[in-house]
Scaffold this motif. Structure first.
Motif, PDB file in Angstrom:
ATOM      1  N   ALA A   1       0.925  -1.113   0.132  1.00 30.44           N
ATOM      2  CA  ALA A   1       0.087   0.011  -0.097  1.00 30.44           C
ATOM      3  C   ALA A   1       0.754   1.263   0.053  1.00 30.44           C
ATOM      4  CB  ALA A   1      -0.827   0.107   1.045  1.00 30.44           C
ATOM      5  N   PRO A   2       0.576   2.240  -0.897  1.00 33.62           N
ATOM      6  CA  PRO A   2       1.208   3.356  -0.918  1.00 33.62           C
ATOM      7  C   PRO A   2       1.282   4.356   0.554  1.00 33.62           C
ATOM      8  CG  PRO A   2      -0.380   3.644  -2.015  1.00 33.62           C
ATOM      9  CD  PRO A   2      -0.559   2.416  -1.747  1.00 33.62           C
TER      10      PRO A   2
ATOM     11  N   ARG B   1      -5.335   8.237 -17.059  1.00 32.06           N
ATOM     12  CA  ARG B   1      -6.566   7.524 -17.227  1.00 32.06           C
ATOM     13  C   ARG B   1      -6.808   6.365 -16.061  1.00 32.06           C
ATOM     14  NH1 ARG B   1      -9.481   4.725 -22.454  1.00 32.06           N
ATOM     15  NH2 ARG B   1     -11.251   3.752 -21.125  1.00 32.06           N
ATOM     16  N   PRO B   2      -5.701   5.623 -15.563  1.00 31.39           N
ATOM     17  CA  PRO B   2      -6.006   4.727 -14.649  1.00 31.39           C
ATOM     18  C   PRO B   2      -6.182   5.424 -13.588  1.00 31.39           C
ATOM     19  CG  PRO B   2      -4.051   4.357 -16.105  1.00 31.39           C
ATOM     20  CD  PRO B   2      -4.501   5.584 -16.461  1.00 31.39           C
ATOM     21  N   LEU B   3      -5.626   6.203 -12.988  1.00 31.47           N
ATOM     22  CA  LEU B   3      -5.927   6.965 -11.678  1.00 31.47           C
ATOM     23  C   LEU B   3      -7.182   7.871 -11.741  1.00 31.47           C
ATOM     24  CD1 LEU B   3      -4.775   7.464  -8.867  1.00 31.47           C
ATOM     25  CD2 LEU B   3      -3.757   9.559  -9.645  1.00 31.47           C
TER      26      LEU B   3
ATOM     27  N   ARG C   1      -7.134  -3.213  -5.250  1.00 31.54           N
ATOM     28  CA  ARG C   1      -6.106  -3.861  -4.352  1.00 31.54           C
ATOM     29  C   ARG C   1      -5.394  -2.406  -3.823  1.00 31.54           C
ATOM     30  NH1 ARG C   1      -2.240  -6.798  -7.344  1.00 31.54           N
ATOM     31  NH2 ARG C   1      -3.392  -6.254  -9.123  1.00 31.54           N
ATOM     32  N   HIS C   2      -5.491  -2.282  -2.377  1.00 28.86           N
ATOM     33  CA  HIS C   2      -4.883  -1.150  -1.970  1.00 28.86           C
ATOM     34  C   HIS C   2      -5.494   0.371  -2.470  1.00 28.86           C
ATOM     35  CE1 HIS C   2      -1.122  -3.696  -1.831  1.00 28.86           C
ATOM     36  NE2 HIS C   2      -1.957  -3.990  -0.635  1.00 28.86           N
ATOM     37  N   GLY C   3      -6.811   0.067  -2.758  1.00 26.08           N
ATOM     38  CA  GLY C   3      -7.511   1.160  -3.352  1.00 26.08           C
ATOM     39  C   GLY C   3      -7.495   2.602  -2.110  1.00 26.08           C
TER      40      GLY C   3
ATOM     41  N   THR D   1      -4.652   4.181  -1.826  1.00 26.96           N
ATOM     42  CA  THR D   1      -3.987   4.894  -3.116  1.00 26.96           C
ATOM     43  C   THR D   1      -5.055   6.249  -2.876  1.00 26.96           C
ATOM     44  OG1 THR D   1      -3.589   3.080  -4.278  1.00 26.96           O
ATOM     45  CG2 THR D   1      -4.103   5.036  -5.483  1.00 26.96           C
ATOM     46  N   LEU D   2      -6.353   6.096  -2.515  1.00 27.01           N
ATOM     47  CA  LEU D   2      -6.939   7.462  -2.371  1.00 27.01           C
ATOM     48  C   LEU D   2      -6.446   8.404  -1.431  1.00 27.01           C
ATOM     49  CD1 LEU D   2     -10.890   7.377  -2.406  1.00 27.01           C
ATOM     50  CD2 LEU D   2      -9.572   9.133  -1.060  1.00 27.01           C
TER      51      LEU D   2
END
Length: 638
Positions: free
Chosen positions: A337-338, A427-429, A456-458, A461-462
């Motif tokens: 996870a970031p 686009r992905p983010l 995963r790790h959404g 990331t947010l």
């Protein structure tokens, strides 16, 4: 000859589920301060999603000069609808009378594809397991369901409901010209509540059009369409796009409310050249585009005009900056996870970026981050962060934009005096963040049903994106090894108090007619004191002097001035008509110092000796003046 178009509501069957429409409530959020905000956001968002590739989107909002359509001419557009207003629990509080002229508001887009697709489609269709794109079907025959692509702004299929919500009769008309076949089509929709008329219960959603049994089909009769366009003063003739007509608009929808809403929510696509908005009212046109927006903001007097003026300046700087000038951060690890760490920004870059911010400069960073769909491969995406320091801010200012639309409800605890602009366009983010948004697109929600199990790790990331401004500022302002003489220098200031002038009691006397106003200058006590400076209040001005006993005095200082205000930050509310420091009647003199910059309400002074003096006079003697002094580095004012 076909029957004339009219309004019809479907009669409900016994045992059918009773449910009143609630979709308008999704736009009643604190982040959207008014109906004008919701109307502007959703209407323009729909048009941005429908923009033809490579074309500029042009929006025309018209408050007609005549303002009304006479009762006899408007009757044909209300046929079959009026009787439902008077039904029990219709939801229309103040229905118009048959003789009342029809007020209306129009909003048209140009550069879009229009509502394409089979107008007679009545249920989802699939080809090879994928639903077929049909803009007409999803716009007119679906609520809370959307076929929009992941890269588009709207996901909930609720944006169009702002049109009836903007009308006092909960109804609107939609006229489209399609780019693929040039067909012109007209329909209308009314959103009431379940209501009873002559003993029969009726479904909340009604349509204007022609009918094949109970099925509504659009009007395509050329003569009727030409008459409709003339009556409602539409600009569209045969150019592709969509025109909405809102009859009896809510009183909140005024030009004075709509123009600030356009700026608040769509200034980024405007300054990027992707969007032009014209507001027609009172016989004139207000045009918001790349060239006119800065001037318009400088003239605006609404409450947060200063904030958006500075945000636009920061965004323009960042958008126009070559990519090679951006500072690229290190990507967080792909398999975890970031989490923000000091190592994401190269250590040798920190001092230079810190100095740039302290000197009043701006910083642009590109922040990589992994996007990991629950089903699929991880993708390295990125977003941009622009930062600047603004001493006029009472707190901090953060602005988050995804694909041109402002996410107005996102806030973190950014350091005081900092302004940050976060821009997401990869686009992905953008897809990940869009999946987390609430229906009004004002918040990123970790528990959103469309988001929770999709990545995963959404959630991490947010949070990584939301916290980026705060964490970057933390990294840039953390103490360096050893003694940092510049650390927190932006917090130093001496502010001039607003109390009445205090005079030396040994020399106190009453002013007499004929006394020279300047004679009392030397009798005034120092009103502000710091280990470096003394600040003395004069009639119509002030005097800044140095403490001759302090050898380590800064070499340069920035002196900011503003008239006191009853509420808020006086520096944020300064305007050039108050005074300009380089123009009469303001007078500046210096001893043992050199004024190297004079502009608007700011002086930059090069100090020659510790016992220097700078005197500034010529201010309105009926108003109190606030003064702020801050040391600056050698690069400022040179």
């Amino acid at each position: 000859m076909p029957d004339a178009p009219d309004w019809r509501f479907r009669q409900m069957h016994p045992g059918e589920m009773n449910i009143d429409p609630i979709e308008a409530e999704f736009f009643s959020t604190e982040a959207l301060g008014s109906l004008a905000d919701a109307f502007v956001r959703e209407a323009i968002q729909n048009s941005l999603d429908a923009r033809r590739e490579g074309e500029q989107l042009r929006i025309r909002i018209r408050f007609p000069a005549a303002e009304t359509l006479p009762g006899p001419r408007s009757a044909r557009y209300l046929m079959g609808l009026m009787e439902h207003f008077g039904a029990s629990r219709s939801g229309v509080a103040r229905p118009p009378s048959a003789e009342e002229p029809m007020e209306f508001l129009t909003i048209e887009d140009f550069g879009t594809r229009g509502l394409q697709g089979d107008p007679r489609q009545s249920e989802d269709e699939e080809i090879d397991g994928a639903s077929v794109r049909n803009d007409f079907y999803y716009f007119w025959r679906n609520i809370g369901r959307s076929r929009k692509e992941a890269s588009e702004l709207g996901r909930w299929g609720l944006g169009k409901t702002v049109f009836p919500a903007a009308s006092r009769i909960n109804a609107f008309f939609g006229f489209t010209v399609r780019s693929n076949d040039r067909r012109r089509l007209l329909m209308g929709q009314s959103v009431l509540k379940i209501h009873k008329l002559e003993g029969r219960r009726f479904y909340p959603y009604g349509y204007f059009g022609r009918f094949e049994g109970e099925f509504a089909v659009p009007v395509d009769d050329p003569e009727f369409l030409d008459s409709f366009c003339r009556d409602f003063q539409l600009s569209r003739v045969d150019e592709p796009g969509f025109s909405a007509v809102v009859p009896y608009p809510d009183p909140e929808l005024t030009p004075q409310a709509v123009v600030p809403s356009i700026v608040r929510h769509y200034f980024l696509p405007i300054i990027a050249g992707d969007l032009v908005v014209e507001v027609h009212h009172d016989g004139r046109i207000q045009r918001l585009d790349l060239q006119t927006l800065p001037g318009l903001l400088s003239e605006m007097t609404w409450e947060d005009a200063y904030r958006y003026r500075r945000l636009v300046e920061l965004a323009q700087w960042g958008v126009g900056l070559p990519r090679k000038e951006y500072v690229l951060l290190v990507a967080p690890p792909e398999n975890s996870a970031p989490r923000w760490t000091n190592d994401f920004l190269a250590a040798d870059a920190v001092p230079g970026l810190r100095d740039r911010l302290n000197e009043g400069g701006r910083v642009a960073l590109t922040v990589p981050v992994w996007v990991k769909p629950a089903a699929g491969n991880a993708m390295l995406s990125h977003f941009d962060v622009y930062l600047e320091r603004d001493e006029a801010l009472e707190g901090s200012d953060e602005h988050f934009v995804r694909d041109g639309i402002t996410i107005a409800g996102v806030r973190t605890s950014l350091q005081k005096g900092m302004r940050a602009f976060v821009l997401v366009h990869d686009r992905p983010l953008s897809q990940l963040l869009g999946d987390s948004e609430n229906p009004a697109h004002t918040e990123w929600q970790e528990r959103s049903p469309k988001f929770r199990d999709s990545y995963r790790h959404g959630a991490s990331t947010l949070r990584y994106v939301k916290n980026a401004p705060r964490e970057v500022v933390r990294i840039l302002t953390r103490p360096a090894e050893g003694r940092d003489l510049k650390l927190l220098q932006h917090l130093f200031s001496v502010e001039m108090p607003t109390e009445e002038t205090v005079r030396d009691p040994k020399k106190q006397h009453q002013d007499k007619p004929g006394d020279d106003a300047t004679a009392a200058v030397e009798e005034m006590e120092t009103m502000g004191r710091d280990r470096f400076f003394h600040l003395q209040k004069l009639r119509g001005g002030f005097r800044l002097t140095g403490n001759g006993n302090v050898a380590a005095m800064p070499q340069r200082v920035m002196v900011s001035m503003a008239y006191e205000v009853r509420r808020g930050n006086p520096f944020a509310q300064y305007q050039a008509p108050d005074f300009e420091i380089d123009k009469p009647p303001i007078q500046v003199s210096a001893s043992a110092a050199e004024v190297i910059q004079r502009q608007k309400n700011v002086l930059v002074v090069q100090i020659g000796k510790p016992d220097f003096q700078v005197t500034v006079k010529g201010f309105d003697v009926r108003r109190d003046i606030r003064v702020r002094i801050a040391p600056v580095d050698e690069g400022v004012g040179s």
